[in-house]
Design a protein around this motif. Structure first.
Motif, PDB file in Angstrom:
ATOM      1  N   LEU A  51       0.963  -1.117   0.098  1.00 15.93           N
ATOM      2  CA  LEU A  51       0.086   0.057   0.018  1.00 15.93           C
ATOM      3  C   LEU A  51       0.895   1.184  -0.042  1.00 15.93           C
ATOM      4  O   LEU A  51       0.530   2.177  -0.731  1.00 15.93           O
ATOM      5  CB  LEU A  51      -1.040   0.006   1.354  1.00 15.93           C
ATOM      6  N   THR A  52       1.974   1.265   0.801  1.00 21.89           N
ATOM      7  CA  THR A  52       2.855   2.494   0.833  1.00 21.89           C
ATOM      8  C   THR A  52       3.612   2.574  -0.629  1.00 21.89           C
ATOM      9  O   THR A  52       3.613   3.629  -1.095  1.00 21.89           O
ATOM     10  CB  THR A  52       3.967   2.221   1.808  1.00 21.89           C
ATOM     11  N   SER A  53       3.814   1.755  -1.048  1.00 20.16           N
ATOM     12  CA  SER A  53       4.230   1.405  -2.619  1.00 20.16           C
ATOM     13  C   SER A  53       3.281   2.460  -3.541  1.00 20.16           C
ATOM     14  O   SER A  53       3.878   3.157  -4.454  1.00 20.16           O
ATOM     15  CB  SER A  53       5.045   0.212  -3.076  1.00 20.16           C
ATOM     16  N   TYR A  54       2.115   2.049  -3.641  1.00 19.61           N
ATOM     17  CA  TYR A  54       1.214   2.534  -4.156  1.00 19.61           C
ATOM     18  C   TYR A  54       0.795   4.070  -3.954  1.00 19.61           C
ATOM     19  O   TYR A  54       0.708   4.821  -5.026  1.00 19.61           O
ATOM     20  CB  TYR A  54      -0.192   1.813  -4.171  1.00 19.61           C
ATOM     21  N   LEU A  55       1.061   4.489  -2.664  1.00 13.91           N
ATOM     22  CA  LEU A  55       0.680   5.755  -2.288  1.00 13.91           C
ATOM     23  C   LEU A  55       2.142   6.849  -2.775  1.00 13.91           C
ATOM     24  O   LEU A  55       1.843   7.765  -3.169  1.00 13.91           O
ATOM     25  CB  LEU A  55       0.749   5.851  -0.887  1.00 13.91           C
ATOM     26  N   GLU A  56       3.312   6.002  -2.853  1.00 12.25           N
ATOM     27  CA  GLU A  56       4.640   6.900  -3.254  1.00 12.25           C
ATOM     28  C   GLU A  56       4.468   7.052  -4.600  1.00 12.25           C
ATOM     29  O   GLU A  56       4.649   8.155  -5.112  1.00 12.25           O
ATOM     30  CB  GLU A  56       5.628   5.805  -2.812  1.00 12.25           C
ATOM     31  N   THR A  57       3.872   6.057  -5.376  1.00  9.59           N
ATOM     32  CA  THR A  57       3.620   5.987  -7.004  1.00  9.59           C
ATOM     33  C   THR A  57       2.677   7.466  -7.155  1.00  9.59           C
ATOM     34  O   THR A  57       2.871   8.182  -8.173  1.00  9.59           O
ATOM     35  CB  THR A  57       3.211   4.795  -7.310  1.00  9.59           C
TER      36      THR A  57
END
Ligand code: SF4
Ligand code: SF4
Length: 263
Positions: A51-57
């Motif tokens: 989820l964090t990687s999605y938000l960073e994207t």
């Protein structure tokens, strides 16, 4: 995202601090603090990483925070991330996929005898409702089996909402169709299960719910009730209101999925 009340609108604007508006960076911080009931630390940590990687994207593309919140709340985020993990698994299919007995017309897994009727997100419920609504008035899956999904064609036993079928339907598979038939009749035979990506999808949706606590609500819906409302001719608002689960349904699905993954 449309806040559900003026109080929610104020929260959305202020969650980032006393005066600063909410940002995607704030959401990343909230994900780090979120907890999912009933799953072990490793699954929770994996869900947070995804989820964090999605938000960073989203942050790197300067996606407006209100759009990010709307995707998280509807379940589109869980759908996107679960689908990406599923696609990755299918690149090198495990035995469970290569030896699956699943075929068109085999539909014992579309008998939804569990109390929750299949846990799906609002994003999926809206798509399923739209796909099934044109079938209003026609015979449905319950003419084959009383607990079958109404989206099923009772004559051919094929899904009439195939392109809109939820993640649950895309994740379930079995190496033994006879075991599925016996399980649909109340048995507990081995051979059937969910792809690991399904647990990631559930944990991500539960993390979205925890992250958005106090900002907006994150629901789940009964797949069976959604399809039933669509064939009954209910409009989307009434249909989804009827199909909405209590919050405990997602917790139970996470807990059951985690238990099955460790058995
Ligand atoms: S999961 Fe079982 S019932 Fe469903 S298609 Fe596969 S073999 Fe048939
Ligand atoms: S949506 Fe389609 S695949 Fe899923 S349970 Fe209903 S009939 Fe079966």
């Amino acid at each position: 995202m449309k806040p559900t009340s003026s109080r929610a609108a104020r929260r959305l604007a202020q969650r980032g601090g006393k005066s600063a508006p909410l940002s995607v960076a704030n959401l990343i911080g909230l994900v780090a603090k979120a907890k999912v009931k009933g799953v072990d630390k490793a699954l929770e940590t994996r869900g947070k990483r995804i989820l964090t990687s999605y938000l960073e994207t989203a942050q790197s593309y300067a996606m407006p925070v209100k759009d990010v919140v709307a995707e998280m709340a509807s379940g589109q985020t869980a759908w996107r991330l679960g689908s990406a993990v599923r696609a990755e698994i299918l690149k090198t299919p495990p035995d469970a996929v290569r030896k699956a007995a699943c075929a068109q017309g085999c539909a014992f897994c579309c008998i939804l005898s569990g109390g929750e009727g299949g846990v799906i997100t609002g994003f999926e419920a809206a798509q399923l409702h739209a796909a099934v609504s044109p079938l209003t008035g026609q015979a449905d899956g319950r003419d084959w089996h009383p607990e079958a999904c109404p989206a099923l064609d009772p004559a051919t036993r094929s899904c009439r909402a195939y392109d809109a079928r939820p993640m649950l339907c895309r994740s379930f598979l079995s190496t033994n169709a006879d075991a599925c038939e016996r399980n649909a009749a109340g048995g507990a035979e081995q051979g059937a299960g969910l792809l690991g990506s399904h647990l990631d999808y559930l944990v991500v949706h539960a993390l979205c719910r925890q992250t958005l606590k106090g900002i907006t609500q994150v629901h789940t819906y009964s797949m069976a009730a959604t399809a039933a409302s669509a064939v009954a001719g209910d409009n989307i608002e009434n249909g989804l209101a009827r199909a909405r689960h209590k919050p405990s349904a997602l917790e139970t699905a996470c807990k059951d999925g985690s238990k099955a993954a460790h058995s």
